[in-house]
Write an enzyme that holds these catalytic residues in place. Structure first.
Site, PDB file in Angstrom:
ATOM      1  N   LYS A  92      -5.230  -8.570 -16.164  1.00  0.00           N
ATOM      2  CA  LYS A  92      -5.977  -9.814 -16.374  1.00  0.00           C
ATOM      3  C   LYS A  92      -7.443  -9.616 -16.757  1.00  0.00           C
ATOM      4  CE  LYS A  92      -3.326 -13.271 -13.916  1.00  0.00           C
ATOM      5  NZ  LYS A  92      -2.167 -12.527 -13.341  1.00  0.00           N
ATOM      6  N   GLU A 114      -9.215 -21.472 -13.321  1.00  0.00           N
ATOM      7  CA  GLU A 114      -8.183 -21.929 -12.389  1.00  0.00           C
ATOM      8  C   GLU A 114      -7.459 -20.679 -11.901  1.00  0.00           C
ATOM      9  OE1 GLU A 114      -7.542 -21.573 -15.599  1.00  0.00           O
ATOM     10  OE2 GLU A 114      -5.750 -20.333 -15.328  1.00  0.00           O
ATOM     11  N   SER A 380       2.388  -4.386 -15.330  1.00  0.00           N
ATOM     12  CA  SER A 380       1.236  -5.292 -15.437  1.00  0.00           C
ATOM     13  C   SER A 380       0.279  -5.262 -14.253  1.00  0.00           C
ATOM     14  CB  SER A 380       1.718  -6.723 -15.669  1.00  0.00           C
ATOM     15  OG  SER A 380       2.552  -7.167 -14.617  1.00  0.00           O
TER      16      SER A 380
HETATM   17  C1  LIG Z   1      -0.860 -12.968 -13.456  1.00  0.00           C
HETATM   18  C2  LIG Z   1       0.072 -11.869 -13.550  1.00  0.00           C
HETATM   19  C3  LIG Z   1       1.218 -11.935 -14.374  1.00  0.00           C
HETATM   20  C4  LIG Z   1       1.611 -13.183 -15.116  1.00  0.00           C
HETATM   21  O1  LIG Z   1       0.728 -13.585 -16.115  1.00  0.00           O
HETATM   22  P1  LIG Z   1       1.003 -13.336 -17.656  1.00  0.00           P
HETATM   23  O2  LIG Z   1      -0.013 -14.158 -18.339  1.00  0.00           O
HETATM   24  O3  LIG Z   1       2.401 -13.777 -17.955  1.00  0.00           O
HETATM   25  O4  LIG Z   1       0.840 -11.889 -17.900  1.00  0.00           O
HETATM   26  C5  LIG Z   1       2.032 -10.826 -14.462  1.00  0.00           C
HETATM   27  N1  LIG Z   1       1.769  -9.692 -13.763  1.00  0.00           N
HETATM   28  C6  LIG Z   1       0.688  -9.596 -12.956  1.00  0.00           C
HETATM   29  C7  LIG Z   1       0.460  -8.334 -12.220  1.00  0.00           C
HETATM   30  C8  LIG Z   1      -0.192 -10.665 -12.829  1.00  0.00           C
HETATM   31  O5  LIG Z   1      -1.248 -10.550 -12.016  1.00  0.00           O
END
Ligand SMILES: *Cc1c(COP(=O)(O)O)cnc(C)c1O
Length: 399
Positions: A92, A114, A380
């Site tokens: 992020k 948000e 992610s």
């Molecule tokens: C916020 C988050 C997501 C989901 O958000 P996307 O915009 O779909 O990437 C996925 N994985 C993690 C670790 C997150 O913090």
């Protein structure tokens, strides 16, 4: 490489999805952003500052790790793009860093955002501290209770956390209140949206900030495999920002199969799900036309997922388009499947993933890979924030 077929058009659309469905009071803000984002983002001094901070502050490039034991299990070559090693623990921050540099150049003094689980709020509060900017984060009152450590983090980072007390008091309500705030404070405030959602130009802008993920994958795969492209890119999709970052450079390369994991919660037919492409249909959510879960008369349906980051009733318009034209394939992953994949990755690779991320790993069991195919999973985020959920789940299931 500029994406042609799947990029946004001049009207702000990806195929039939996207656009900017906004109240008139937001026109000046959105117009300013729309007219200036590309020019600012591609200025040399912007690129220099952005990439320097991605390197020294965020810790990029993140490794592309060959997961040997996971590969053996699935009979193919699996690489993990380690976004979990980014500062603040997930992808992020690529976006929040990009947007705050943009906000500065637009002369803005305050930042609003948000947040659901608090991850985007933390990533925003972090870059606001870095840049010395005032930061207000809207968060559902229920989420404030559920996500106390992230609330405390945001406060420590100097942000003000404002509870959203309408509706179900979760993410979509926080988004509504942030939009309302922006309408009332148009000139000095920038709204940092946390995924590839919202009115044009946000989905395109946020995609571009995260495209560094696939730029790095190309270079790293060339080093390790002698070619730029994998056979598969797999990512979880909440709004879709980590997924589009991992897909971005491959959108026009049909050799690369793009796979998304959606949160199916208790199951797609359970009434407690967030599998948007299966359960949703066309509608307008948070300023853009997309696919969203709704009742026959168009009320947004309350989503459910064990992972707060995937607990969203829509998907970004770019993903709605990729789904609509068949360029990407989305798999519904239940809470149980995701948790099993999270425990497995921890045990066989020593990596505890965020529960969002675990959804992407759960897709592996649904695929039939050939030997020596190259699979990249976008890892992610890390699971530290989810430890309590993992512990509780184990206790409840007697594992
Ligand atoms: C916020 C988050 C997501 C989901 O958000 P996307 O915009 O779909 O990437 C996925 N994985 C993690 C670790 C997150 O913090």
């Amino acid at each position: 490489m500029e994406t042609k077929t799947f990029g946004v058009d001049e009207r702000g659309y990806f195929g039939k999805f996207g656009g900017a469905f906004i109240p008139e009071m937001l026109y000046p803000n959105i117009e300013e952003l729309k007219n200036r984002y590309l020019e600012i983002m591609y200025e040399e001094s912007f690129q220099e500052e952005f990439h320097q901070l991605l390197k020294d502050y965020v810790g990029r490039p993140t490794p592309l790790y060959f997961a040997k034991r996971l590969s053996e299990k699935h009979g193919t070559k699996i690489y993990l793009k380690r976004e979990d090693l980014c500062h603040t623990g997930a992808h992020k921050v690529n976006n929040t860093l990009g947007q705050i540099l943009l906000a500065k150049r637009l002369g803005k003094k305050k930042i609003i955002a948000e947040t659901g689980a608090g991850q985007h709020g933390v990533a925003t509060a972090t870059v606001c501290a870095l840049m010395g900017m005032e930061c207000i984060v809207y968060m559902g009152a229920v989420d404030i209770q559920r996500q106390r450590p992230n609330v405390e983090r945001m406060k420590m980072l100097g942000a003000e956390v404002r509870p959203a007390t309408s509706g179900s008091q979760t993410l979509k309500d926080a988004t509504n209140e942030a939009m309302r705030h922006w309408i009332n404070n148009p000139s000095d405030t920038h709204y940092i949206i946390g995924s590839v959602v919202g009115p044009h130009p946000y989905p395109d802008m946020v995609s571009r900030f995260h495209s560094v993920i696939s730029e790095e994958i190309q270079v790293q795969l060339m080093e390790k495999e002698g070619r730029y492209h994998p056979d598969y890119v797999i990512a979880c999709v909440g709004g879709g920002s980590n997924a589009i970052g991992a897909y971005y450079q491959y959108l026009d390369d049909e050799r690369v199969k793009l796979i998304g994991a959606e949160a199916a919660g208790f199951g797609v037919d359970s009434g407690k799900s967030a599998a948007t492409t299966i359960l949703g249909r066309e509608g307008v959510l948070h300023g853009s036309k997309t696919i969203l879960m709704q009742t026959p008369d168009g009320q947004v349906v309350e989503p459910h997922s064990i992972s707060a980051g995937l607990d969203y009733p829509g998907i970004g318009p770019v993903h709605a388009h990729l789904y609509d034209v068949g360029r990407a394939t989305f798999y519904p992953i239940t809470d149980d499947e995701a948790m099993a994949a999270g425990f497995e990755l921890s045990e066989i690779e020593g990596i505890i993933p965020a529960i969002e991320t675990a959804h992407a790993f759960a897709v592996l069991d649904k695929m039939d890979f050939k030997e020596n195919e190259i699979v990249v999973i976008n890892c992610s985020g890390r699971g530290d924030k989810d430890l309590n959920t993992y512990i509780q789940y184990r206790e409840e299931k007697g594992l």
